[in-house]
Motif scaffolding. Sequence first.
Motif, PDB file in Angstrom:
ATOM      1  N   GLN A   5       0.862  -1.183   0.000  1.00 20.47           N
ATOM      2  CA  GLN A   5       0.000   0.000   0.000  1.00 20.47           C
ATOM      3  C   GLN A   5       0.899   1.234   0.000  1.00 20.47           C
ATOM      4  OE1 GLN A   5      -2.647   0.561   3.405  1.00 20.47           O
ATOM      5  NE2 GLN A   5      -4.176   1.401   2.014  1.00 20.47           N
ATOM      6  N   ILE A   6       0.669   2.131  -0.986  1.00 20.73           N
ATOM      7  CA  ILE A   6       1.498   3.327  -1.099  1.00 20.73           C
ATOM      8  C   ILE A   6       0.741   4.605  -0.777  1.00 20.73           C
ATOM      9  CG2 ILE A   6       3.142   2.280  -2.696  1.00 20.73           C
ATOM     10  CD1 ILE A   6       1.683   3.712  -4.987  1.00 20.73           C
ATOM     11  N   LYS A   7      -0.582   4.486  -0.570  1.00 21.10           N
ATOM     12  CA  LYS A   7      -1.379   5.639  -0.171  1.00 21.10           C
ATOM     13  C   LYS A   7      -2.620   5.145   0.557  1.00 21.10           C
ATOM     14  CE  LYS A   7      -4.372   9.312  -1.626  1.00 21.10           C
ATOM     15  NZ  LYS A   7      -5.207   9.848  -2.652  1.00 21.10           N
ATOM     16  N   SER A   8      -2.983   5.886   1.612  1.00 17.14           N
ATOM     17  CA  SER A   8      -4.216   5.586   2.329  1.00 17.14           C
ATOM     18  C   SER A   8      -4.750   6.859   2.965  1.00 17.14           C
ATOM     19  CB  SER A   8      -3.995   4.526   3.407  1.00 17.14           C
ATOM     20  OG  SER A   8      -5.195   4.350   4.137  1.00 17.14           O
ATOM     21  N   ASN A   9      -5.957   7.242   2.610  1.00 14.42           N
ATOM     22  CA  ASN A   9      -6.603   8.397   3.222  1.00 14.42           C
ATOM     23  C   ASN A   9      -7.426   8.009   4.440  1.00 14.42           C
ATOM     24  OD1 ASN A   9      -5.625   9.966   1.180  1.00 14.42           O
ATOM     25  ND2 ASN A   9      -7.596  10.509   0.323  1.00 14.42           N
ATOM     26  N   LEU A  10      -7.678   6.744   4.623  1.00 19.66           N
ATOM     27  CA  LEU A  10      -8.620   6.296   5.632  1.00 19.66           C
ATOM     28  C   LEU A  10      -7.966   5.745   6.895  1.00 19.66           C
ATOM     29  CD1 LEU A  10     -11.028   4.516   3.145  1.00 19.66           C
ATOM     30  CD2 LEU A  10     -11.200   6.844   4.043  1.00 19.66           C
TER      31      LEU A  10
END
Length: 194
Positions: free
Chosen positions: A90-95
Motif C-alpha cells: 500500500q502506497i497511499k491511504s486516506n482512511l
Amino acid sequence: MLIVIDPLVAYLGEKVDLHRANEVRSRTAPLAALAERHNCAVVAIRHLTKGERGHAIYRGLGSIDLTAAARSVLLAGCDPANPQRRAVVQIKSNLAQLGPALGYTLDGGGFRWTGPSDLTAATILGSDVSDGERSAREEAEEFLAALLAEGPRTAREIEEEAGAAGISLRTLRRAKEALGIRVRRQGEPGRRGG
C-alpha cells in the motif's frame, strides 16, 4: 458490490488526455458518485510509467490527480533481484495508516497469498533510494514538478492534492521556494491581466 476497471485508461476513453487533471477529473467524478450512490468499491487497474520518478505515488501512468482522487493505492510487483518474491504494497491511504506488505505467489496458473512481506515499493520499483531515505521536501519538490508539468494549477487544487499525498502545507511552501516556483494571481478585482 465491487467494480473492477482494467485498465483505467479504457474507461477514460481515447479522447481524454490522461495527463490533464481537468479532463481526468471530469471522468472520475461520475465514477466516484456511482460508487457512493450504490455503496460499492471501485478498483481501477493502472499501469506504471517506464521512467523512474522516485516515490511510488508518482509512478502511475497519467495525471497525479488519479492518485489524489483515490482513497487507497496499492502497488503489486516483484523483487527485481528475485522475481519469485512478489508482494502487494500500500502506497497511499486516506482512511487509515498504511497497511503491511502482503506476499503472494503465482505458480501453476494459480494465485496464493504467502503472508506478510518485507518487500517495499522502492524495491519493487527498483529505486536506489528507499522512500524513508528521502526528505519530505524532496518528495514535495518531485510532487510539484510532476503536477505542474501537466500545466498551471490553482493553489487550492495543488494544496488538496498535496494533502492527499501526505504533504504538509509547510513542506509544500518550502518545496515551492526551493524550485523557484512563482505564483500568479488571476481574476483579482483591480488587477490587469485577470
